[in-house]
Design a protein around this motif. Structure first.
Motif, short mmCIF file in Angstrom:
data_model
loop_
_atom_site.label_atom_id
_atom_site.label_comp_id
_atom_site.label_asym_id
_atom_site.label_seq_id
_atom_site.Cartn_x
_atom_site.Cartn_y
_atom_site.Cartn_z
N GLU A 319 5.75 -12.56 89.55
CA GLU A 319 6.15 -11.18 89.25
C GLU A 319 6.28 -10.33 90.51
O GLU A 319 6.91 -9.27 90.48
N SER A 328 12.20 -3.76 92.39
CA SER A 328 11.08 -4.41 91.72
C SER A 328 11.42 -4.68 90.27
O SER A 328 12.18 -3.93 89.64
N ALA A 330 9.63 -4.12 87.92
CA ALA A 330 9.07 -3.02 87.14
C ALA A 330 9.99 -1.81 87.12
O ALA A 330 9.78 -0.88 86.33
N ASP A 331 11.00 -1.80 87.96
CA ASP A 331 11.95 -0.69 88.03
C ASP A 331 12.94 -0.81 86.88
O ASP A 331 13.65 -1.82 86.77
N TYR A 336 16.14 -6.30 85.37
CA TYR A 336 15.25 -7.39 84.95
C TYR A 336 15.22 -7.49 83.43
O TYR A 336 15.10 -6.49 82.71
#
Length: 468
Positions: A319, A328, A330-331, A336
């Motif tokens: 991750e 990232s 997480a962005d 993603y």
């Protein structure tokens, strides 16, 4: 009757013979690869296991299937008898003593004057390198200088401060550098021997350590007496970042090294290929080894080699890799997709991690075949490479630094990177950012790393020296 005679090697015998003298020095090179060499347990052994060899080479975010001393370390059950670094302290000090002996004796050895000067400088660097290893583990340690202790000496061990050790290492690197060649001046037969660049790079590495939050203010101990042993400065000193940035920049300004880049063959191909080229523009300090297949043998899934499966990257590491656009996972704007977690990732992800469905060369079919890490749907039984003892414990295998496109029997012409130029670039960017803020110079060097990795640089707009 056997008329052959044997003779024990003594200091006088060794240093009266040119070949023996050089072999004495070369032996101290062997121990500099303890972070990299899979078979290092043959060099530094322990009564309870194979020391650091039981800690994963790929990353601290990985595990392997060893027991002690790894298990005790991970579960915080280490003792003085089973600690993973138990024997490193003694071995590194033995190397320091050997190098002190060499620097004293080489003056009278049957070598040319130029060779005496150069090899003494190599020994000085190697001594500094072993101090750097000691400091990394234990903080401030005793600096013995040029003193040559004998086994009968009554040695009073008083630890030097962390600052004294870092400053000593930096000063020794500066001294050694004066009598050593640049990488471009080195004879091909001398490749792997110490150069000016290696000295400057080790100095930069240790000054960056000193500037980091772990050692720069807020010491990890509350005792006033112990704090100097584990902190360069007990109060935050921003100028330490400036010293680190200058040291990294000094390596870059030598114009001896460059990132190994190739995004034409495929995105990030240079990051994959650099580890398979014995001599390249990026390795500052190469650790010399014979051609080998130990990354392919031990990191690949068991289906690709019976001895495989040792390296198991964790989900945390998986991750940590971003997307090809540099964002990232997480962005929300990264693209993603949790349902397809392995699509569109940073190219280095594919060169580092073997996940379910990854293509890895199969010696039986002679082509790239997918790896199956799940259970067989029809039977519910784990596949040969599934999550189980002596396979993978995390659902992943490692391929970083390995050649995934050939059989493991094909010996790879590699050496191992103790210090790479990429470390100097990232160190410079980090240190400059901490000292001056995110200037265009900082961004440009981060973009250079991204470009080599095949990552999109992202949109960075700067006005004058200030980013917008």
């Amino acid at each position: 009757m056997d008329s052959r005679q044997t003779e024990s090697l003594t200091e006088d015998i060794v240093f009266s013979d040119s070949a023996q003298t050089m072999q004495f020095l070369n032996n101290s090179y062997a121990f500099t690869g303890q972070d990299l060499v899979h078979y290092r347990y043959n060099y530094i052994t322990s009564g309870v296991g194979n020391d650091l060899a039981c800690m994963e080479d790929l990353t601290t975010h990985s595990v392997s299937f060893y027991s002690d001393p790894q298990a005790s370390f991970i579960t915080a059950a280490s003792t003085t008898k089973n600690h993973h670094s138990k024997n490193y302290y003694g071995v590194f000090y033995k190397r320091i003593r050997a190098l002190n002996l060499f620097m004293r004796k080489v003056k009278d050895a049957p070598l040319t004057e130029g060779t005496k000067i150069k090899t003494a400088a190599e020994a000085r660097f190697l001594r500094a390198f072993y101090y750097a290893q000691l400091v990394r583990y234990w903080g401030g340690v005793k600096i013995v200088g040029d003193t040559l202790y004998n086994i009968t000496d009554d040695v009073k061990v008083v630890r030097n401060t962390f600052k004294e050790c870092i400053d000593y290492i930096a000063e020794e690197c500066d001294k050694a550098m004066l009598d050593l060649p640049n990488a471009s001046e080195q004879l091909p037969s001398e490749y792997g021997h110490i150069t000016k660049g290696m000295c400057a790079a080790l100095k930069a590495r240790m000054l960056l350590h000193a500037a980091s939050p772990l050692y720069n203010g807020n010491p990890i101990v509350t005792s006033g007496a112990l704090a100097p042993l584990v902190a360069y400065s007990t109060t935050y000193d921003a100028n330490l970042w400036k010293k680190a940035a200058d040291a990294c920049k000094a390596v870059m300004d030598m114009n001896q090294y460059s990132l190994y880049e190739d995004n034409v063959t495929r995105p990030g191909h240079g990051f994959w290929k650099v580890f398979l080229i014995r001599k390249n523009s990026e390795y500052i300090y190469p650790y010399m080894i014979a051609n080998n297949t130990f990354f392919e043998t031990y990191r690949f899934p068991v289906s690709r080699n019976a001895a495989g499966g040792y390296s198991n990257p964790s989900q945390n590491l998986v991750e940590a890799f971003g997307m090809a656009n540099g964002k990232s996972i997480a962005d929300p704007a990264s693209g993603y997709n949790a349902a397809k977690p392995y699509e569109g990732r940073d190219p280095r992800f594919y060169y580092s991690i073997i996940y379910n469905g990854s293509l890895v060369y199969s010696s039986s079919t002679k082509k790239m075949e997918p790896v199956d890490i799940y259970k067989t749907a029809s039977t519910g039984v784990l596949t040969y490479d599934g999550v189980q003892s002596y396979r993978t414990k995390t659902g992943y295998y490692a391929r970083k630094m390995a050649n995934d496109s050939t059989g493991t029997s094909a010996s790879q012409q590699r050496v191992l990177p103790i210090i790479r130029y990429a470390e100097m670039i990232l160190g410079y960017a980090e240190a400059l950012n901490e000292f001056s803020g995110p200037t265009s110079d900082v961004y440009n060097h981060v973009i250079a790393i991204r470009r080599r990795a095949g990552i999109q640089p992202g949109l960075i707009i700067c006005t004058a020296s200030k980013p917008v």
